[in-house]
Scaffold this motif. Sequence first.
Motif, PDB file in Angstrom:
ATOM      1  N   THR A   1       0.847  -1.192   0.000  1.00  0.00           N
ATOM      2  CA  THR A   1       0.000   0.000   0.000  1.00  0.00           C
ATOM      3  C   THR A   1       0.890   1.254   0.000  1.00  0.00           C
ATOM      4  O   THR A   1       2.059   1.202   0.393  1.00  0.00           O
ATOM      5  N   GLU A   2       0.292   2.366  -0.408  1.00  0.00           N
ATOM      6  CA  GLU A   2       1.044   3.626  -0.426  1.00  0.00           C
ATOM      7  C   GLU A   2       1.442   4.026   0.984  1.00  0.00           C
ATOM      8  O   GLU A   2       2.557   4.478   1.221  1.00  0.00           O
ATOM      9  N   ARG A   3       0.509   3.846   1.896  1.00  0.00           N
ATOM     10  CA  ARG A   3       0.799   4.166   3.293  1.00  0.00           C
ATOM     11  C   ARG A   3       2.007   3.361   3.782  1.00  0.00           C
ATOM     12  O   ARG A   3       2.908   3.882   4.431  1.00  0.00           O
ATOM     13  N   GLY A   4       1.998   2.074   3.428  1.00  0.00           N
ATOM     14  CA  GLY A   4       3.091   1.200   3.850  1.00  0.00           C
ATOM     15  C   GLY A   4       4.423   1.598   3.228  1.00  0.00           C
ATOM     16  O   GLY A   4       5.460   1.551   3.888  1.00  0.00           O
ATOM     17  N   MET A   5       4.378   2.006   1.969  1.00  0.00           N
ATOM     18  CA  MET A   5       5.626   2.423   1.305  1.00  0.00           C
ATOM     19  C   MET A   5       6.217   3.648   1.987  1.00  0.00           C
ATOM     20  O   MET A   5       7.419   3.725   2.231  1.00  0.00           O
ATOM     21  N   ILE A   6       5.340   4.621   2.293  1.00  0.00           N
ATOM     22  CA  ILE A   6       5.827   5.841   2.952  1.00  0.00           C
ATOM     23  C   ILE A   6       6.433   5.503   4.308  1.00  0.00           C
ATOM     24  O   ILE A   6       7.551   5.912   4.629  1.00  0.00           O
ATOM     25  N   LYS A   7       5.684   4.729   5.090  1.00  0.00           N
ATOM     26  CA  LYS A   7       6.153   4.426   6.440  1.00  0.00           C
ATOM     27  C   LYS A   7       7.479   3.663   6.415  1.00  0.00           C
ATOM     28  O   LYS A   7       8.358   3.880   7.241  1.00  0.00           O
ATOM     29  N   PHE A   8       7.603   2.789   5.433  1.00  0.00           N
ATOM     30  CA  PHE A   8       8.854   2.045   5.314  1.00  0.00           C
ATOM     31  C   PHE A   8      10.015   2.994   5.012  1.00  0.00           C
ATOM     32  O   PHE A   8      11.074   2.925   5.643  1.00  0.00           O
ATOM     33  N   LEU A   9       9.808   3.888   4.048  1.00  0.00           N
ATOM     34  CA  LEU A   9      10.881   4.822   3.683  1.00  0.00           C
ATOM     35  C   LEU A   9      11.232   5.754   4.841  1.00  0.00           C
ATOM     36  O   LEU A   9      12.403   6.073   5.058  1.00  0.00           O
ATOM     37  N   VAL A  10      10.223   6.173   5.591  1.00  0.00           N
ATOM     38  CA  VAL A  10      10.477   7.021   6.759  1.00  0.00           C
ATOM     39  C   VAL A  10      11.383   6.274   7.743  1.00  0.00           C
ATOM     40  O   VAL A  10      12.396   6.787   8.209  1.00  0.00           O
ATOM     41  N   ARG A  11      11.020   5.029   8.006  1.00  0.00           N
ATOM     42  CA  ARG A  11      11.766   4.235   8.995  1.00  0.00           C
ATOM     43  C   ARG A  11      13.213   4.008   8.549  1.00  0.00           C
ATOM     44  O   ARG A  11      14.141   4.068   9.342  1.00  0.00           O
ATOM     45  N   GLU A  12      13.392   3.758   7.259  1.00  0.00           N
ATOM     46  CA  GLU A  12      14.740   3.447   6.770  1.00  0.00           C
ATOM     47  C   GLU A  12      15.651   4.674   6.727  1.00  0.00           C
ATOM     48  O   GLU A  12      16.869   4.536   6.747  1.00  0.00           O
ATOM     49  N   THR A  13      15.067   5.864   6.605  1.00  0.00           N
ATOM     50  CA  THR A  13      15.928   7.028   6.327  1.00  0.00           C
ATOM     51  C   THR A  13      15.837   8.133   7.371  1.00  0.00           C
ATOM     52  O   THR A  13      16.497   9.161   7.220  1.00  0.00           O
ATOM     53  N   ALA A  14      15.034   7.946   8.418  1.00  0.00           N
ATOM     54  CA  ALA A  14      14.823   9.018   9.397  1.00  0.00           C
ATOM     55  C   ALA A  14      16.131   9.481  10.041  1.00  0.00           C
ATOM     56  O   ALA A  14      16.246  10.643  10.437  1.00  0.00           O
ATOM     57  N   THR A  15      17.120   8.611  10.131  1.00  0.00           N
ATOM     58  CA  THR A  15      18.373   9.020  10.777  1.00  0.00           C
ATOM     59  C   THR A  15      19.232   9.894   9.859  1.00  0.00           C
ATOM     60  O   THR A  15      20.179  10.516  10.316  1.00  0.00           O
ATOM     61  N   TYR A  16      18.912   9.935   8.572  1.00  0.00           N
ATOM     62  CA  TYR A  16      19.735  10.708   7.641  1.00  0.00           C
ATOM     63  C   TYR A  16      19.174  12.109   7.365  1.00  0.00           C
ATOM     64  O   TYR A  16      19.921  13.056   7.233  1.00  0.00           O
ATOM     65  N   CYS A  17      17.866  12.205   7.224  1.00  0.00           N
ATOM     66  CA  CYS A  17      17.278  13.504   6.885  1.00  0.00           C
ATOM     67  C   CYS A  17      15.780  13.486   7.188  1.00  0.00           C
ATOM     68  O   CYS A  17      15.220  12.436   7.509  1.00  0.00           O
ATOM     69  N   ASP A  18      15.153  14.656   7.092  1.00  0.00           N
ATOM     70  CA  ASP A  18      13.714  14.709   7.375  1.00  0.00           C
ATOM     71  C   ASP A  18      12.899  15.000   6.117  1.00  0.00           C
ATOM     72  O   ASP A  18      11.803  15.548   6.181  1.00  0.00           O
ATOM     73  N   CYS A  19      13.422  14.597   4.982  1.00  0.00           N
ATOM     74  CA  CYS A  19      12.738  14.859   3.705  1.00  0.00           C
ATOM     75  C   CYS A  19      11.397  14.140   3.602  1.00  0.00           C
ATOM     76  O   CYS A  19      10.545  14.533   2.810  1.00  0.00           O
ATOM     77  N   MET A  20      11.207  13.089   4.389  1.00  0.00           N
ATOM     78  CA  MET A  20       9.952  12.334   4.307  1.00  0.00           C
ATOM     79  C   MET A  20       8.926  12.827   5.332  1.00  0.00           C
ATOM     80  O   MET A  20       7.870  12.196   5.492  1.00  0.00           O
ATOM     81  N   ASN A  21       9.235  13.934   6.023  1.00  0.00           N
ATOM     82  CA  ASN A  21       8.325  14.407   7.077  1.00  0.00           C
ATOM     83  C   ASN A  21       6.913  14.696   6.579  1.00  0.00           C
ATOM     84  O   ASN A  21       5.927  14.339   7.226  1.00  0.00           O
ATOM     85  N   GLU A  22       6.836  15.347   5.427  1.00  0.00           N
ATOM     86  CA  GLU A  22       5.516  15.670   4.895  1.00  0.00           C
ATOM     87  C   GLU A  22       4.768  14.381   4.552  1.00  0.00           C
ATOM     88  O   GLU A  22       3.591  14.227   4.872  1.00  0.00           O
ATOM     89  N   GLY A  23       5.478  13.454   3.918  1.00  0.00           N
ATOM     90  CA  GLY A  23       4.890  12.165   3.574  1.00  0.00           C
ATOM     91  C   GLY A  23       4.416  11.414   4.809  1.00  0.00           C
ATOM     92  O   GLY A  23       3.368  10.774   4.815  1.00  0.00           O
ATOM     93  N   LYS A  24       5.209  11.545   5.876  1.00  0.00           N
ATOM     94  CA  LYS A  24       4.857  10.885   7.135  1.00  0.00           C
ATOM     95  C   LYS A  24       3.506  11.375   7.635  1.00  0.00           C
ATOM     96  O   LYS A  24       2.668  10.582   8.073  1.00  0.00           O
ATOM     97  N   GLY A  25       3.294  12.685   7.528  1.00  0.00           N
ATOM     98  CA  GLY A  25       2.011  13.266   7.919  1.00  0.00           C
ATOM     99  C   GLY A  25       0.873  12.731   7.071  1.00  0.00           C
ATOM    100  O   GLY A  25      -0.209  12.421   7.581  1.00  0.00           O
TER     101      GLY A  25
END
Length: 245
Positions: A159-183
């Motif tokens: 699912t799209e939700r799952g893809m976003i959450k996965f990418l957030v989890r994998e990259t949160a330590t590097y940058c916050d570019c997925m913050n909007e997607g996380k919301g």
Amino acid sequence: MGKKSRRNRKTGKDATGATATASATATATAASSASSGTNQCFHGSTADKFQPNSEYAKAAQGYLEMRDQVDLLNNQDGSRAQQEIAIETIYFEDHKYLCTDPEFYRFIFAFCIKQYLASNNFKDQLRRQVIQYLLLLGLRCRYSATPDKLTKYLRDIETERGMIKFLVRETATYCDCMNEGKGIAKKMDKIAICHGCQKEFPKATLLICTGCQYVRYHSRECQINHRPIHKDKCNSLRSRSEAKV
Ligand SMILES: [Zn+2]
Ligand SMILES: [Zn+2]
Ligand SMILES: [Zn+2]
């Protein structure tokens, strides 16, 4: 090299005489993100990896071309699942050395974020396809040693939700570019796909296949109808989570 990327961007629609492909879209993104701007984020990877002729970018491209090839297999043919597994196996044999390299899957996830940010939250269907395919690649490399996690995350990214959450989890330590997607993901319902009718349903209401513990159905009827198609995949999913990839 510049010449190659221009050509691919222009021929995205007819590189193989077919319609636009995931691999052509990815090439265009790699080329533009490697050349534009000096101060941009590489989401845990580095600019050199994004060069279209880098080893990593080529391996990602090769994976997408392999997926495009799989998509051309005849859907009606019962041997499709076996052919798919055979084609995938060749790819992973050829790229064994990269698959164990953490820099490689970090690049894959970073590349997915680039695609996501350019996709307007998946409205660009080709980019959505690129992300979904490359997540399969990144996941299989990253979690091949932990089959339980692999199986869980493979299901999540349907699912799209799952893809976003996965990418957030994998990259949160590097940058916050997925913050909007996380919301955005937070607002989405907990949904999953019925493998029978391919429609989305609240996750909690779906039945799970007891064979593979992986695919879900919204009704017994959907499960029974889908059984002939699912049989091979069910066995391979089961052996995948029992052994290792
Ligand atoms: Zn970033
Ligand atoms: Zn259904
Ligand atoms: Zn199953």
